[in-house]
Design a protein around this motif. Structure first.
Motif, PDB file in Angstrom:
ATOM      1  N   LEU A   1     -53.501 -29.708   8.436  1.00  0.00           N
ATOM      2  CA  LEU A   1     -52.974 -30.673   7.615  1.00  0.00           C
ATOM      3  C   LEU A   1     -51.877 -31.407   8.308  1.00  0.00           C
ATOM      4  O   LEU A   1     -51.362 -32.381   7.869  1.00  0.00           O
ATOM      5  CB  LEU A   1     -52.850 -30.592   6.060  1.00  0.00           C
ATOM      6  N   LEU A   2     -51.138 -30.837   9.253  1.00  0.00           N
ATOM      7  CA  LEU A   2     -49.858 -31.103   9.654  1.00  0.00           C
ATOM      8  C   LEU A   2     -50.112 -32.073  11.018  1.00  0.00           C
ATOM      9  O   LEU A   2     -51.070 -31.776  11.870  1.00  0.00           O
ATOM     10  CB  LEU A   2     -49.077 -30.215  10.069  1.00  0.00           C
ATOM     11  N   ASP A   3     -49.136 -32.715  11.413  1.00  0.00           N
ATOM     12  CA  ASP A   3     -49.000 -33.262  12.631  1.00  0.00           C
ATOM     13  C   ASP A   3     -49.118 -32.438  13.656  1.00  0.00           C
ATOM     14  O   ASP A   3     -48.107 -31.705  13.483  1.00  0.00           O
ATOM     15  CB  ASP A   3     -48.107 -34.548  12.807  1.00  0.00           C
ATOM     16  N   PRO A   4     -49.951 -32.640  14.897  1.00  0.00           N
ATOM     17  CA  PRO A   4     -49.573 -31.377  15.762  1.00  0.00           C
ATOM     18  C   PRO A   4     -48.227 -31.419  16.362  1.00  0.00           C
ATOM     19  O   PRO A   4     -47.676 -32.452  16.603  1.00  0.00           O
ATOM     20  CB  PRO A   4     -50.379 -31.781  16.782  1.00  0.00           C
ATOM     21  N   PRO A   5     -47.572 -30.313  16.354  1.00  0.00           N
ATOM     22  CA  PRO A   5     -46.131 -30.269  16.869  1.00  0.00           C
ATOM     23  C   PRO A   5     -46.033 -30.672  18.321  1.00  0.00           C
ATOM     24  O   PRO A   5     -46.946 -30.180  19.264  1.00  0.00           O
ATOM     25  CB  PRO A   5     -45.527 -28.865  16.442  1.00  0.00           C
ATOM     26  N   LYS A   6     -44.615 -30.807  18.928  1.00  0.00           N
ATOM     27  CA  LYS A   6     -44.507 -31.098  20.612  1.00  0.00           C
ATOM     28  C   LYS A   6     -43.833 -29.720  20.780  1.00  0.00           C
ATOM     29  O   LYS A   6     -43.735 -29.518  22.115  1.00  0.00           O
ATOM     30  CB  LYS A   6     -43.454 -32.078  20.473  1.00  0.00           C
ATOM     31  N   ASP A   7     -43.437 -28.942  19.980  1.00  0.00           N
ATOM     32  CA  ASP A   7     -42.515 -27.800  20.512  1.00  0.00           C
ATOM     33  C   ASP A   7     -43.164 -26.384  19.948  1.00  0.00           C
ATOM     34  O   ASP A   7     -44.210 -26.792  19.213  1.00  0.00           O
ATOM     35  CB  ASP A   7     -41.129 -27.757  20.006  1.00  0.00           C
ATOM     36  N   THR A   8     -42.857 -25.306  20.420  1.00  0.00           N
ATOM     37  CA  THR A   8     -43.314 -24.053  19.760  1.00  0.00           C
ATOM     38  C   THR A   8     -43.007 -23.858  18.480  1.00  0.00           C
ATOM     39  O   THR A   8     -42.113 -24.303  17.754  1.00  0.00           O
ATOM     40  CB  THR A   8     -42.726 -22.812  20.592  1.00  0.00           C
ATOM     41  N   THR A   9     -44.030 -23.338  17.855  1.00  0.00           N
ATOM     42  CA  THR A   9     -44.001 -23.413  16.336  1.00  0.00           C
ATOM     43  C   THR A   9     -44.062 -21.907  15.880  1.00  0.00           C
ATOM     44  O   THR A   9     -44.927 -20.886  16.183  1.00  0.00           O
ATOM     45  CB  THR A   9     -45.259 -24.047  15.527  1.00  0.00           C
ATOM     46  N   LEU A  10     -43.108 -21.537  14.889  1.00  0.00           N
ATOM     47  CA  LEU A  10     -42.874 -20.026  14.451  1.00  0.00           C
ATOM     48  C   LEU A  10     -43.964 -20.214  12.936  1.00  0.00           C
ATOM     49  O   LEU A  10     -43.246 -21.142  12.115  1.00  0.00           O
ATOM     50  CB  LEU A  10     -41.384 -19.543  13.895  1.00  0.00           C
ATOM     51  N   VAL A  11     -44.721 -19.430  12.868  1.00  0.00           N
ATOM     52  CA  VAL A  11     -45.540 -19.336  11.573  1.00  0.00           C
ATOM     53  C   VAL A  11     -45.214 -18.194  10.805  1.00  0.00           C
ATOM     54  O   VAL A  11     -45.228 -16.987  11.410  1.00  0.00           O
ATOM     55  CB  VAL A  11     -46.949 -19.534  11.615  1.00  0.00           C
ATOM     56  N   ILE A  12     -44.836 -18.053   9.464  1.00  0.00           N
ATOM     57  CA  ILE A  12     -44.371 -16.621   8.897  1.00  0.00           C
ATOM     58  C   ILE A  12     -45.045 -17.062   7.251  1.00  0.00           C
ATOM     59  O   ILE A  12     -44.784 -17.961   6.869  1.00  0.00           O
ATOM     60  CB  ILE A  12     -43.009 -16.475   8.946  1.00  0.00           C
ATOM     61  N   ASN A  13     -45.551 -15.861   6.995  1.00  0.00           N
ATOM     62  CA  ASN A  13     -45.939 -15.836   5.561  1.00  0.00           C
ATOM     63  C   ASN A  13     -44.916 -15.725   4.661  1.00  0.00           C
ATOM     64  O   ASN A  13     -43.728 -15.114   5.095  1.00  0.00           O
ATOM     65  CB  ASN A  13     -46.761 -14.549   5.350  1.00  0.00           C
ATOM     66  N   GLY A  14     -45.176 -16.158   3.510  1.00  0.00           N
ATOM     67  CA  GLY A  14     -43.742 -16.490   2.543  1.00  0.00           C
ATOM     68  C   GLY A  14     -43.666 -15.200   1.786  1.00  0.00           C
ATOM     69  O   GLY A  14     -42.705 -15.355   0.748  1.00  0.00           O
ATOM     70  N   ASP A  15     -44.098 -14.201   2.023  1.00  0.00           N
ATOM     71  CA  ASP A  15     -43.983 -13.078   1.189  1.00  0.00           C
ATOM     72  C   ASP A  15     -43.481 -11.567   2.047  1.00  0.00           C
ATOM     73  O   ASP A  15     -43.836 -10.625   1.695  1.00  0.00           O
ATOM     74  CB  ASP A  15     -45.289 -12.574   0.261  1.00  0.00           C
ATOM     75  N   ILE A  16     -42.633 -11.821   3.140  1.00  0.00           N
ATOM     76  CA  ILE A  16     -42.359 -10.787   3.913  1.00  0.00           C
ATOM     77  C   ILE A  16     -40.750 -10.584   3.845  1.00  0.00           C
ATOM     78  O   ILE A  16     -40.069 -11.669   3.918  1.00  0.00           O
ATOM     79  CB  ILE A  16     -42.833 -11.400   5.262  1.00  0.00           C
ATOM     80  N   LEU A  17     -40.189  -9.408   3.657  1.00  0.00           N
ATOM     81  CA  LEU A  17     -39.114  -9.077   3.716  1.00  0.00           C
ATOM     82  C   LEU A  17     -38.752  -8.585   5.210  1.00  0.00           C
ATOM     83  O   LEU A  17     -39.321  -7.373   5.249  1.00  0.00           O
ATOM     84  CB  LEU A  17     -38.404  -8.309   2.641  1.00  0.00           C
ATOM     85  N   THR A  18     -37.969  -9.003   6.076  1.00  0.00           N
ATOM     86  CA  THR A  18     -37.780  -8.452   7.306  1.00  0.00           C
ATOM     87  C   THR A  18     -36.514  -8.611   7.923  1.00  0.00           C
ATOM     88  O   THR A  18     -35.811  -9.598   7.322  1.00  0.00           O
ATOM     89  CB  THR A  18     -38.908  -8.878   8.208  1.00  0.00           C
TER      90      THR A  18
END
Length: 226
Positions: free
Chosen positions: A88-105
């Protein structure tokens, strides 16, 4: 650019009215801790894909100015999986970090990016070593012949840690408007012969998926500020 997947509604009844990433760990929401870590790693553009009670998140963070980031939201009418929302997002031009929102790290995001680039990966998946204790004696056979007895062994493997780096070209493998999980994307890339690598997390990592995990996170965060 980072995309935060914050759709989850588990750990009931705590999450009946509150998105799981907004559960308080110590004196603030888990999602606030994640965003602070991203900002400290030099990440300032954050997009969130949401589903359950998205207004709770928007009310707290707004446009992200008060938290040192530029924040925008994409709300899913129906759950689209860990990757479907990216369609649903516009394709980015740079590297994307994707992280689940339920992680403590306490993973070093800068080190992960350096590793990703060193290996010239198109997708990097963070992995965590996991051990499973078998409470029985394991009999290893060759046909009907017993070759070995292993009493209550500990089996080790790497598990998906819910943190990923994606190159822009990966987005063309993501379908638009239908459910698609990260495991689906990884397999599709492998089938196409694309470069997928694993990044082992040696720092603290916890997926807050059960009540016991949530209680453990509360205890852990106290040691961070000690």
């Amino acid at each position: 650019l980072v995309s935060l997947d914050v759709r989850y509604n588990t750990v009931r009844p705590l999450t009946e009215e509150t998105p799981k990433p907004m559960l308080r760990i110590g004196d603030r929401p888990l999602l606030e801790i994640i965003i602070e870590q991203l900002r400290e790693a030099g990440i300032t553009q954050v997009k969130m894909t949401t589903h359950h009670r998205p207004e709770k998140i928007a009310e707290h963070f707004g446009d992200g100015t008060g938290f040192g980031v530029e924040l925008s939201y994409v709300s899913e009418d129906r759950p689209l999986g860990t990757v479907g929302g990216l369609g649903l997002l516009d394709p980015p031009k740079d590297t994307t970090l994707v992280i689940n929102g339920d992680i403590l790290t306490r993973v070093d995001f800068r080190a992960m990016v350096a590793y990703h680039r060193e290996h010239q990966a198109e997708l990097t998946v963070a992995v965590r070593h996991y051990e499973l204790k078998v409470p029985y004696g394991v009999i290893e056979c060759e046909g009907s012949t017993v070759r070995r007895v292993n009493e209550k062994p500990v089996l080790g493997c790497f598990v998906n840690a819910g943190i990923y780096l994606l190159e822009p070209m990966v987005y063309r493998f993501i379908p638009n408007g239908r459910r698609f999980d990260m495991t689906d994307l990884i397999q599709r890339l492998l089938d196409e012969g694309r470069s997928v690598v694993s990044f082992p997390i040696r720092e603290y990592w916890l997926d807050i998926g059960q009540h016991a995990d949530y209680e453990q996170a509360q205890a852990e965060v106290k040691t961070w500020s000690a």
